[in-house]
Design an enzyme around this catalytic site. Structure first.
Site, mmCIF file in Angstrom:
data_model
loop_
_atom_site.group_PDB
_atom_site.id
_atom_site.type_symbol
_atom_site.label_atom_id
_atom_site.label_comp_id
_atom_site.label_asym_id
_atom_site.label_seq_id
_atom_site.Cartn_x
_atom_site.Cartn_y
_atom_site.Cartn_z
ATOM 1 N N HIS A 238 -7.005 -10.530 -58.475
ATOM 2 C CA HIS A 238 -5.690 -10.575 -57.823
ATOM 3 C C HIS A 238 -4.605 -11.129 -58.755
ATOM 4 O O HIS A 238 -4.829 -12.006 -59.567
ATOM 5 C CB HIS A 238 -5.750 -11.369 -56.522
ATOM 6 C CG HIS A 238 -6.245 -12.778 -56.655
ATOM 7 N ND1 HIS A 238 -6.471 -13.571 -55.574
ATOM 8 C CD2 HIS A 238 -6.550 -13.529 -57.727
ATOM 9 C CE1 HIS A 238 -6.892 -14.764 -55.974
ATOM 10 N NE2 HIS A 238 -6.950 -14.754 -57.278
ATOM 11 N N ASN A 239 -3.424 -10.535 -58.621
ATOM 12 C CA ASN A 239 -2.220 -10.939 -59.352
ATOM 13 C C ASN A 239 -2.298 -10.715 -60.862
ATOM 14 O O ASN A 239 -1.459 -11.224 -61.611
ATOM 15 C CB ASN A 239 -1.865 -12.401 -59.070
ATOM 16 C CG ASN A 239 -1.376 -12.604 -57.649
ATOM 17 O OD1 ASN A 239 -2.160 -12.968 -56.775
ATOM 18 N ND2 ASN A 239 -0.098 -12.352 -57.412
#
Length: 341
Positions: A238-239
């Protein structure tokens, strides 16, 4: 295929050296080639094969030395050979056409002109799919997802809600885009899930291999930049933000919130910790374990990853440890002998 070397040179915008009337009937690698085939030489370490290949002609770079066979000189032999392969064996894949009656399509779904939906595809509400994009059988596309034009999604791909995918993207079978990021907070020994409410955004001309996982962001978005190519079995957390035209090779793993620059190469099984930056043009060698940020245009290798020349010296020292151990043991015995006298 049956063409003269001159005809092929014109097709790939190359320069013939030798007999341009040589007839070419096939394409093959330099080791496997037979008479009538054309092959190519892009890596100088295979130069010795020029004298043993049975190929009738060879594609080389413009600065290559003398070749004892008819030759086409080009700026990029690999790219030229790829064009010839498309000439010799055109893509005969029969993509789905139209919307198969077994597809389940939600409300307010927008399908562009010439878009195709294969059997047993599930498309949830408010999805937009662009012109001439193709969704093969067994795919799932979550609500409010947007897919651009001329994108190809092979069977059994899962694309979760609110994902944004550009145009001319290729996604291979088994890939999951937009699954929850791996986020938990531990309280009194129990792991409590942190909601992952961000999205995934994939730029134009990206290719994603089989069984890749790209997690949605906790907040904001996970980003794959334009022109980046991702091999099979890659994990992107994620991210993560990956820039343009980068290469991510099989089994690489990128931890959360890491920023990968433009034109970066992560070789096979490279592992990247979270919250660091890999600069533009950097290369992480195979099985490199990166624990801190890497400056632009730097090659790193080993674990923990260091600049490649330093890592090679360290590895050379490690390889000499058995010999060094024996030398120390021998010196220790000599010292004991001298002390005994």
């Amino acid at each position: 295929m049956r063409k003269t070397l001159k005809e092929i040179a014109d097709f790939i915008e190359g320069e013939v050296v030798g007999d341009g009337s040589t007839v070419i009937t096939g394409v093959a690698g330099i080791k496997e080639a037979a008479e009538g085939d054309i092959t190519f030489l892009a890596n100088p370490k295979y130069s010795s094969l020029i004298d043993t290949t049975r190929a009738s002609a060879i594609i080389t770079s413009r600065d290559a030395g003398r070749v004892p066979k008819p030759t086409i000189r080009t700026e990029n032999p690999s790219l030229a050979f790829a064009k010839i392969i498309s000439l010799a064996a055109p893509n005969e894949a029969k993509h789905p056409k139209g919307v198969h009656p077994s597809a389940l399509i939600g409300k307010n779904v927008s399908l562009g002109k010439g878009a195709a939906i294969g059997p047993y595809v599930v498309i949830e509400d408010d999805v937009a799919i662009g012109d001439k994009s193709i969704i093969y059988s067994g795919c799932f596309i979550g609500h409010h997802t947007k897919i651009g034009n001329d994108t190809l999604v092979y069977p059994n791909v899962s694309i979760r809600e609110r994902v944004i995918i550009g145009s001319r993207v290729i996604i291979h079978s088994g890939t999951v885009i937009g699954s929850d990021g791996f986020g938990f907070v531990t309280i009194n020994g129990l792991h409590h899930k942190i909601p992952q409410i961000g999205i995934v955004e994939i730029g134009d001309e990206v290719e994603i291999g089989a069984n890749v996982t790209i997690d949605r962001a906790r907040f904001d978005k996970t980003v794959i930049g334009r022109g980046t190519k991702i091999d099979n079995l890659v994990q992107i957390a994620h991210n993560v933000v990956i820039g343009e035209n980068s290469i991510i090779v099989a089994q690489a793993g990128i931890s959360g919130s890491t920023i990968i620059g433009n034109n970066v190469t992560l070789a096979g099984q490279a592992g990247i910790v979270g919250h660091i930056t890999i600069g533009d043009g950097a290369v992480v060698a195979a099985q490199g374990g990166v624990t801190k940020s890497v400056p632009p245009n730097t090659i790193v290798s080993g674990y923990p990853a260091r600049q490649h020349d330093k890592a090679r010296r360290i590895n050379a020292c490690v390889q000499n440890l058995p010999k060094l151990y024996e030398q120390v043991k021998e010196l220790k015995n000599k010292i004991q002998e001298l002390e005994g006298k």
